[in-house]
Design a protein around this motif. Structure first.
Motif, PDB file in Angstrom:
ATOM      1  N   GLY A 135       0.833  -1.192   0.000  1.00 19.71           N
ATOM      2  CA  GLY A 135       0.000   0.000   0.000  1.00 19.71           C
ATOM      3  C   GLY A 135       0.866   1.239   0.000  1.00 19.71           C
ATOM      4  O   GLY A 135       1.999   1.223   0.488  1.00 19.71           O
ATOM      5  N   LEU A 136       0.362   2.333  -0.583  1.00 18.41           N
ATOM      6  CA  LEU A 136       1.076   3.596  -0.618  1.00 18.41           C
ATOM      7  C   LEU A 136       0.077   4.714  -0.348  1.00 18.41           C
ATOM      8  O   LEU A 136      -0.395   5.377  -1.263  1.00 18.41           O
ATOM      9  N   PRO A 137      -0.291   4.910   0.929  1.00 16.84           N
ATOM     10  CA  PRO A 137      -1.370   5.859   1.272  1.00 16.84           C
ATOM     11  C   PRO A 137      -1.100   7.297   0.878  1.00 16.84           C
ATOM     12  O   PRO A 137      -1.945   7.954   0.302  1.00 16.84           O
ATOM     13  N   HIS A 138       0.072   7.834   1.215  1.00 11.54           N
ATOM     14  CA  HIS A 138       0.351   9.219   0.898  1.00 11.54           C
ATOM     15  C   HIS A 138       1.852   9.460   0.924  1.00 11.54           C
ATOM     16  O   HIS A 138       2.607   8.628   1.404  1.00 11.54           O
ATOM     17  N   GLU A 171      10.283  -1.977  -5.579  1.00 13.55           N
ATOM     18  CA  GLU A 171      11.366  -2.885  -5.217  1.00 13.55           C
ATOM     19  C   GLU A 171      11.266  -3.379  -3.780  1.00 13.55           C
ATOM     20  O   GLU A 171      11.939  -4.343  -3.407  1.00 13.55           O
ATOM     21  N   TYR A 172      10.444  -2.699  -2.952  1.00 12.44           N
ATOM     22  CA  TYR A 172      10.141  -3.281  -1.638  1.00 12.44           C
ATOM     23  C   TYR A 172       8.636  -3.474  -1.462  1.00 12.44           C
ATOM     24  O   TYR A 172       8.120  -3.514  -0.347  1.00 12.44           O
ATOM     25  N   TRP A 173       7.938  -3.604  -2.594  1.00 19.96           N
ATOM     26  CA  TRP A 173       6.518  -3.959  -2.585  1.00 19.96           C
ATOM     27  C   TRP A 173       6.407  -5.451  -2.304  1.00 19.96           C
ATOM     28  O   TRP A 173       7.018  -6.270  -2.981  1.00 19.96           O
ATOM     29  N   HIS A 174       5.639  -5.797  -1.281  1.00 23.41           N
ATOM     30  CA  HIS A 174       5.520  -7.196  -0.846  1.00 23.41           C
ATOM     31  C   HIS A 174       4.042  -7.568  -0.878  1.00 23.41           C
ATOM     32  O   HIS A 174       3.282  -7.185   0.008  1.00 23.41           O
ATOM     33  N   ASP A 175       3.658  -8.315  -1.897  1.00 24.06           N
ATOM     34  CA  ASP A 175       2.256  -8.685  -2.088  1.00 24.06           C
ATOM     35  C   ASP A 175       1.988 -10.017  -1.390  1.00 24.06           C
ATOM     36  O   ASP A 175       2.419 -11.069  -1.875  1.00 24.06           O
ATOM     37  N   PRO A 176       1.262 -10.019  -0.260  1.00 25.16           N
ATOM     38  CA  PRO A 176       1.011 -11.273   0.455  1.00 25.16           C
ATOM     39  C   PRO A 176       0.047 -12.196  -0.286  1.00 25.16           C
ATOM     40  O   PRO A 176      -0.056 -13.377   0.053  1.00 25.16           O
ATOM     41  N   LEU A 177      -0.640 -11.657  -1.292  1.00 28.31           N
ATOM     42  CA  LEU A 177      -1.561 -12.472  -2.089  1.00 28.31           C
ATOM     43  C   LEU A 177      -0.834 -13.174  -3.232  1.00 28.31           C
ATOM     44  O   LEU A 177      -1.415 -14.064  -3.875  1.00 28.31           O
ATOM     45  N   ASN A 178       0.410 -12.776  -3.462  1.00 28.54           N
ATOM     46  CA  ASN A 178       1.215 -13.369  -4.543  1.00 28.54           C
ATOM     47  C   ASN A 178       2.657 -13.557  -4.066  1.00 28.54           C
ATOM     48  O   ASN A 178       3.590 -12.981  -4.612  1.00 28.54           O
ATOM     49  N   GLN A 224       1.973   0.416   5.422  1.00 25.66           N
ATOM     50  CA  GLN A 224       1.017  -0.692   5.507  1.00 25.66           C
ATOM     51  C   GLN A 224       1.746  -2.010   5.242  1.00 25.66           C
ATOM     52  O   GLN A 224       2.252  -2.209   4.133  1.00 25.66           O
ATOM     53  N   PRO A 225       1.829  -2.912   6.235  1.00 23.48           N
ATOM     54  CA  PRO A 225       1.414  -2.696   7.619  1.00 23.48           C
ATOM     55  C   PRO A 225       2.552  -2.073   8.428  1.00 23.48           C
ATOM     56  O   PRO A 225       3.723  -2.285   8.119  1.00 23.48           O
ATOM     57  N   LYS A 226       2.215  -1.354   9.466  1.00 29.09           N
ATOM     58  CA  LYS A 226       3.249  -0.704  10.286  1.00 29.09           C
ATOM     59  C   LYS A 226       4.156  -1.726  10.963  1.00 29.09           C
ATOM     60  O   LYS A 226       5.305  -1.433  11.296  1.00 29.09           O
ATOM     61  N   GLY A 232       7.529  -7.555  11.009  1.00 31.73           N
ATOM     62  CA  GLY A 232       6.266  -8.283  10.936  1.00 31.73           C
ATOM     63  C   GLY A 232       5.637  -8.082   9.570  1.00 31.73           C
ATOM     64  O   GLY A 232       6.005  -7.184   8.821  1.00 31.73           O
ATOM     65  N   PHE A 233       4.645  -8.927   9.245  1.00 30.15           N
ATOM     66  CA  PHE A 233       3.956  -8.759   7.961  1.00 30.15           C
ATOM     67  C   PHE A 233       2.686  -9.600   7.948  1.00 30.15           C
ATOM     68  O   PHE A 233       2.406 -10.358   8.867  1.00 30.15           O
ATOM     69  N   TYR A 234       1.911  -9.423   6.858  1.00 29.44           N
ATOM     70  CA  TYR A 234       0.697 -10.213   6.685  1.00 29.44           C
ATOM     71  C   TYR A 234       1.047 -11.683   6.454  1.00 29.44           C
ATOM     72  O   TYR A 234       1.995 -12.001   5.727  1.00 29.44           O
ATOM     73  N   LYS A 235       0.259 -12.558   7.052  1.00 27.94           N
ATOM     74  CA  LYS A 235       0.402 -13.975   6.750  1.00 27.94           C
ATOM     75  C   LYS A 235       0.030 -14.196   5.284  1.00 27.94           C
ATOM     76  O   LYS A 235      -0.846 -13.504   4.753  1.00 27.94           O
ATOM     77  N   PRO A 236       0.686 -15.129   4.605  1.00 26.27           N
ATOM     78  CA  PRO A 236       0.452 -15.319   3.169  1.00 26.27           C
ATOM     79  C   PRO A 236      -1.016 -15.590   2.839  1.00 26.27           C
ATOM     80  O   PRO A 236      -1.720 -16.275   3.579  1.00 26.27           O
ATOM     81  N   GLY A 237      -1.460 -14.994   1.740  1.00 27.33           N
ATOM     82  CA  GLY A 237      -2.783 -15.284   1.208  1.00 27.33           C
ATOM     83  C   GLY A 237      -3.893 -14.369   1.667  1.00 27.33           C
ATOM     84  O   GLY A 237      -5.036 -14.538   1.245  1.00 27.33           O
ATOM     85  N   GLN A 238      -3.602 -13.393   2.526  1.00 33.87           N
ATOM     86  CA  GLN A 238      -4.641 -12.492   3.027  1.00 33.87           C
ATOM     87  C   GLN A 238      -3.998 -11.211   3.557  1.00 33.87           C
ATOM     88  O   GLN A 238      -2.783 -11.090   3.572  1.00 33.87           O
TER      89      GLN A 238
END
Length: 293
Positions: A135-138, A171-178, A224-226, A232-238
């Motif tokens: 995510g890139l809020p602002h 380059e530091y975008w981390h997509d937990p859905l992929n 996102q996420p702080k 820490g990070f989102y668990k894979p797939g969600q």
């Protein structure tokens, strides 16, 4: 009288002799010397630590290029440039402490992993996103138009080859859905986090730090996420449930040496009750100054 004069001179020069130099790296939308942001932090540090030498990294030639490179210069090239500048500075030859703000935090961690000479002693990551962002809020300051461009490119495809090559935030975008696509196509974060293949030098070099201090902003509305600020990070797939550093493969498999560092008391986890990078001088003095002096 001569001895008294000697003592006066010694007292005047001793703070500079005893103070460890400091390297700083700014965040997205900022520059090394902006008097309203990193420049003011540098002045604050120089006032709090008399005699300290501060090298604020300028990635490029001048403030404008330094700022735009924070968006559009390949991160690996930025790290190579930073390593070169640090190595070329004779005042850093015996070692230095470092402090990185936002993305400058993870970039300085990469410097510690890739460029052990001169030695980095303490690393302070202030809001660095060590597991990336989703995510890139602002954007800060006057970078809103650039941020609009960044969002369009990320929407086009963060892992498209040309986007990965030239867009820092991709380059530091981390997509937990992929997760597979992230690991396979990330040209920076997956590499520095040892998720492609293990480079033992990265692990050995990072463990040379005396302290690795990580600041997480509890009211962060930008990252996102702080929790990425603490690995820490989102668990894979969600995108709801999170894992902590201690629950991550980076820790359980000790790919970076973080588990060993944690057990040795080298990892420091700090909470800052502010939005992203909105700390006060009082908080800085109470929590971070001891890792710089």
């Amino acid at each position: 009288m001569d001895f008294t004069y000697f003592l006066v001179i010694l007292a005047a020069i001793s703070p500079a002799l005893a103070t460890t130099p400091l390297v700083m790296w700014h965040g997205m939308g900022d520059s090394c010397c902006n008097p309203l942001s990193l420049g003011s932090i540098q002045k604050m540090i120089e006032k709090l630590v008399p005699g300290i030498y501060v090298h604020s990294l300028e990635i490029g030639s001048g403030i404008v290029e330094d700022t735009t490179n924070g968006f559009f210069m390949n991160v690996n090239d930025q790290i190579a440039m930073a390593c070169q500048k640090i190595k070329a500075d004779p005042k850093l030859a015996k070692g230095y402490n470092s402090i990185g703000f936002s993305q400058g935090g993870q970039f300085l961690r990469s410097v510690a992993q890739e460029c052990p000479y001169p030695p980095m002693l303490n690393l302070i990551s202030v809001g660095g996103q060590h597991q990336g962002v989703f995510g890139l809020p602002h954007c800060p300051g006057n970078s809103s138009s650039i941020c609009d461009m960044v969002r369009k490119l990320l929407n086009l495809g963060a892992y498209v080859e040309f986007v990965q090559d030239m867009l820092v935030q991709a380059e530091y975008w981390h997509d937990p859905l992929n997760e597979d696509e992230y690991r396979n196509k990330s040209v920076y974060l997956a590499v520095t986090n040892q998720e492609k293949k293990v480079n033992m030098a990265y692990k050995v070099n990072l463990q040379k730090l005396k302290k690795f201090v990580m600041v997480m902003f509890t009211e962060d509305t930008m990252v996102q996420p702080k929790e990425s600020e603490w690995f820490g990070f989102y668990k894979p797939g969600q995108t709801k449930e999170l894992y902590t550093l201690q629950e991550s493969p980076l820790y359980t498999e000790d790919k970076l040496g973080l588990k060993a560092m944690d057990q040795a008391g080298k990892l420091v986890f700090l909470k800052a009750p502010f939005d992203h990078l909105q700390f006060t001088q009082e908080w800085f003095e109470q929590n971070l100054l001891k890792y710089i002096q």
